[in-house]
Design a protein around this motif. Sequence first.
Motif, PDB file in Angstrom:
ATOM      1  N   ARG A  19      52.441  26.668  57.210  1.00 61.04           N
ATOM      2  CA  ARG A  19      51.655  27.891  57.388  1.00 61.04           C
ATOM      3  C   ARG A  19      51.293  28.120  58.845  1.00 61.04           C
ATOM      4  NH1 ARG A  19      48.136  30.997  54.416  1.00 61.04           N
ATOM      5  NH2 ARG A  19      46.524  31.057  55.982  1.00 61.04           N
ATOM      6  N   ASP A  21      49.085  30.430  60.485  1.00 63.68           N
ATOM      7  CA  ASP A  21      48.024  31.437  60.506  1.00 63.68           C
ATOM      8  C   ASP A  21      47.301  31.347  61.859  1.00 63.68           C
ATOM      9  OD1 ASP A  21      46.479  29.136  60.330  1.00 63.68           O
ATOM     10  OD2 ASP A  21      45.914  29.449  58.224  1.00 63.68           O
ATOM     11  N   SER A  22      46.145  31.979  61.969  1.00 64.84           N
ATOM     12  CA  SER A  22      45.433  32.002  63.259  1.00 64.84           C
ATOM     13  C   SER A  22      44.976  30.611  63.679  1.00 64.84           C
ATOM     14  CB  SER A  22      44.214  32.918  63.173  1.00 64.84           C
ATOM     15  OG  SER A  22      44.594  34.157  62.665  1.00 64.84           O
ATOM     16  N   ALA A  23      44.801  29.710  62.701  1.00 63.42           N
ATOM     17  CA  ALA A  23      44.381  28.342  63.033  1.00 63.42           C
ATOM     18  C   ALA A  23      45.542  27.557  63.629  1.00 63.42           C
ATOM     19  CB  ALA A  23      43.857  27.644  61.779  1.00 63.42           C
ATOM     20  N   TYR A  52      54.335  30.962  56.007  1.00 62.95           N
ATOM     21  CA  TYR A  52      53.485  32.092  56.385  1.00 62.95           C
ATOM     22  C   TYR A  52      53.504  32.228  57.905  1.00 62.95           C
ATOM     23  CZ  TYR A  52      49.419  35.067  56.916  1.00 62.95           C
ATOM     24  OH  TYR A  52      48.596  36.103  57.270  1.00 62.95           O
ATOM     25  N   PHE A  53      53.527  33.480  58.394  1.00 59.37           N
ATOM     26  CA  PHE A  53      53.574  33.728  59.839  1.00 59.37           C
ATOM     27  C   PHE A  53      52.699  34.944  60.116  1.00 59.37           C
ATOM     28  CE2 PHE A  53      55.854  34.090  63.951  1.00 59.37           C
ATOM     29  CZ  PHE A  53      56.054  32.754  64.245  1.00 59.37           C
ATOM     30  N   GLY A  54      51.464  34.723  60.527  1.00 57.18           N
ATOM     31  CA  GLY A  54      50.498  35.801  60.709  1.00 57.18           C
ATOM     32  C   GLY A  54      50.582  36.467  62.074  1.00 57.18           C
ATOM     33  N   SER A  55      49.688  37.422  62.311  1.00 60.39           N
ATOM     34  CA  SER A  55      49.737  38.197  63.558  1.00 60.39           C
ATOM     35  C   SER A  55      49.513  37.323  64.787  1.00 60.39           C
ATOM     36  CB  SER A  55      48.717  39.334  63.517  1.00 60.39           C
ATOM     37  OG  SER A  55      47.395  38.829  63.525  1.00 60.39           O
ATOM     38  N   ALA A  56      48.700  36.263  64.662  1.00 63.27           N
ATOM     39  CA  ALA A  56      48.450  35.386  65.813  1.00 63.27           C
ATOM     40  C   ALA A  56      49.722  34.624  66.194  1.00 63.27           C
ATOM     41  CB  ALA A  56      47.314  34.408  65.502  1.00 63.27           C
ATOM     42  N   ILE A  58      52.757  35.762  65.562  1.00 66.20           N
ATOM     43  CA  ILE A  58      53.648  36.784  66.132  1.00 66.20           C
ATOM     44  C   ILE A  58      53.311  37.007  67.609  1.00 66.20           C
ATOM     45  CG2 ILE A  58      54.293  39.239  66.061  1.00 66.20           C
ATOM     46  CD1 ILE A  58      53.998  39.096  63.012  1.00 66.20           C
ATOM     47  N   ARG A  59      52.012  37.020  67.917  1.00 68.94           N
ATOM     48  CA  ARG A  59      51.604  37.179  69.321  1.00 68.94           C
ATOM     49  C   ARG A  59      52.132  36.023  70.174  1.00 68.94           C
ATOM     50  NH1 ARG A  59      46.916  39.633  67.228  1.00 68.94           N
ATOM     51  NH2 ARG A  59      45.812  37.667  67.055  1.00 68.94           N
ATOM     52  N   ILE A  85      59.084  36.359  55.427  1.00 67.04           N
ATOM     53  CA  ILE A  85      58.709  36.357  56.847  1.00 67.04           C
ATOM     54  C   ILE A  85      59.481  37.471  57.568  1.00 67.04           C
ATOM     55  CG2 ILE A  85      58.521  34.941  58.937  1.00 67.04           C
ATOM     56  CD1 ILE A  85      56.923  33.856  56.480  1.00 67.04           C
ATOM     57  N   VAL A  88      57.749  40.671  57.268  1.00 65.19           N
ATOM     58  CA  VAL A  88      56.645  40.810  58.233  1.00 65.19           C
ATOM     59  C   VAL A  88      57.202  41.246  59.598  1.00 65.19           C
ATOM     60  CG1 VAL A  88      54.795  39.584  59.430  1.00 65.19           C
ATOM     61  CG2 VAL A  88      55.242  39.094  57.017  1.00 65.19           C
TER      62      VAL A  88
ATOM     63  N   LEU B  14      38.568  29.076  61.335  1.00 67.04           N
ATOM     64  CA  LEU B  14      39.969  29.453  61.102  1.00 67.04           C
ATOM     65  C   LEU B  14      40.666  28.434  60.201  1.00 67.04           C
ATOM     66  CD1 LEU B  14      40.966  30.662  64.692  1.00 67.04           C
ATOM     67  CD2 LEU B  14      40.513  32.092  62.691  1.00 67.04           C
ATOM     68  N   LEU B  17      41.256  29.314  56.511  1.00 70.80           N
ATOM     69  CA  LEU B  17      42.136  30.414  56.095  1.00 70.80           C
ATOM     70  C   LEU B  17      43.105  30.007  54.988  1.00 70.80           C
ATOM     71  CD1 LEU B  17      42.902  32.005  59.591  1.00 70.80           C
ATOM     72  CD2 LEU B  17      41.587  33.064  57.752  1.00 70.80           C
ATOM     73  N   MET B  43      48.357  38.022  52.803  1.00 71.85           N
ATOM     74  CA  MET B  43      48.477  38.233  54.243  1.00 71.85           C
ATOM     75  C   MET B  43      47.413  39.209  54.750  1.00 71.85           C
ATOM     76  SD  MET B  43      51.804  38.881  56.564  1.00 71.85           S
ATOM     77  CE  MET B  43      51.607  38.505  58.307  1.00 71.85           C
ATOM     78  N   ASP B  46      44.202  37.390  54.878  1.00 72.16           N
ATOM     79  CA  ASP B  46      44.218  36.440  55.994  1.00 72.16           C
ATOM     80  C   ASP B  46      43.880  37.138  57.319  1.00 72.16           C
ATOM     81  OD1 ASP B  46      45.322  33.581  56.789  1.00 72.16           O
ATOM     82  OD2 ASP B  46      46.137  34.992  58.241  1.00 72.16           O
ATOM     83  N   GLU B  47      44.488  38.316  57.524  1.00 71.75           N
ATOM     84  CA  GLU B  47      44.255  39.049  58.764  1.00 71.75           C
ATOM     85  C   GLU B  47      42.813  39.587  58.822  1.00 71.75           C
ATOM     86  OE1 GLU B  47      46.250  39.043  61.236  1.00 71.75           O
ATOM     87  OE2 GLU B  47      48.113  38.355  60.316  1.00 71.75           O
ATOM     88  N   LEU B 109      47.530  44.016  66.170  1.00 69.43           N
ATOM     89  CA  LEU B 109      48.587  43.766  65.192  1.00 69.43           C
ATOM     90  C   LEU B 109      48.033  43.396  63.811  1.00 69.43           C
ATOM     91  CD1 LEU B 109      51.617  43.957  65.471  1.00 69.43           C
ATOM     92  CD2 LEU B 109      51.703  41.503  65.922  1.00 69.43           C
ATOM     93  N   LEU B 113      48.857  45.417  60.383  1.00 66.34           N
ATOM     94  CA  LEU B 113      49.464  44.765  59.217  1.00 66.34           C
ATOM     95  C   LEU B 113      48.650  45.029  57.948  1.00 66.34           C
ATOM     96  CD1 LEU B 113      50.666  41.365  60.671  1.00 66.34           C
ATOM     97  CD2 LEU B 113      52.037  42.850  59.201  1.00 66.34           C
TER      98      LEU B 113
END
Lengths: 111, 143
Positions: A19, A21-23, A52-56, A58-59, A85, A88, B14, B17, B43, B46-47, B109, B113
């Motif tokens: 996963r 995510d932002s963490a 899972y691949f969140g916006s953080a 992706i950044r 993915i 996304v 975080l 999550l 998702m 999560d965001e 972003l 999303l």
Amino acid sequence: MEIKTTKLKRCDLITLIGRFDSAAAPALDNALREANERGVYRIVLDMSGVEYFGSAAIRALVVAYKACRRFNRGDVRLAAVPDKIKQVFDITGITPLVNIYDDVVTAVGSF
Amino acid sequence: MTTAEYELCVASQLGKLAEISDFVGEAATRAGLDEGQVFEVQMATDEACTNSMEHAYEGREDGEVHVCCFIENNSFVVRITDFGKPFEPAEVPQPDITLPLEERSIGGLGLFLIYRLVDDVEFARDVGGGNQVTLRKHRSKEE
């Protein structure tokens, strides 16, 4: 979440599992920067194990792309991106901008 | 599951999550959403929770994030409440996803999303003084 860097002749292969995510995104950011700090700008990300691949995340990827492609010195190429993915990446407009390969061997061979 | 409500309360960290994602995933599956819809709701949640932790609480880890799941008018609903500083979605710049990668800005972003992953998004100030984000995902068929 697990990140494993393998140094190959043509590029670094970074294997991502679990996963993102932002963490987890800062660890991805660090792994990509660490390669750049060694002067490696040609990177393949093995995405096959990503859940899972969140916006953080992706950044972190976008930051790495900018750094690697600067001065035409390299690229970040993605291999074996799972369908959800990929969805996304489609939504966020990443897909048309990056090179995505079906498998790791083809992605590494593209450099 | 027509009247059941699921509630989870976690610290604004975080690292929580993944727990939130598992919780919402289970509630959404029980509500009859298919695999793809479950992923989209997870998702978006999560965001939204990331926004609460990073912006409303500004990274402070001693806040609380409440996540509540229920069914309303044949939609699966996730309501996320925090007690941090007011969040103004209109102030978040919209990312331009048609720009070349080199010119992309890196903010906005998450919100972008959220709007694309669920059918309806509503931001409100909670009566307790926090932010409340309500995400709705239509169920494709009646149970």
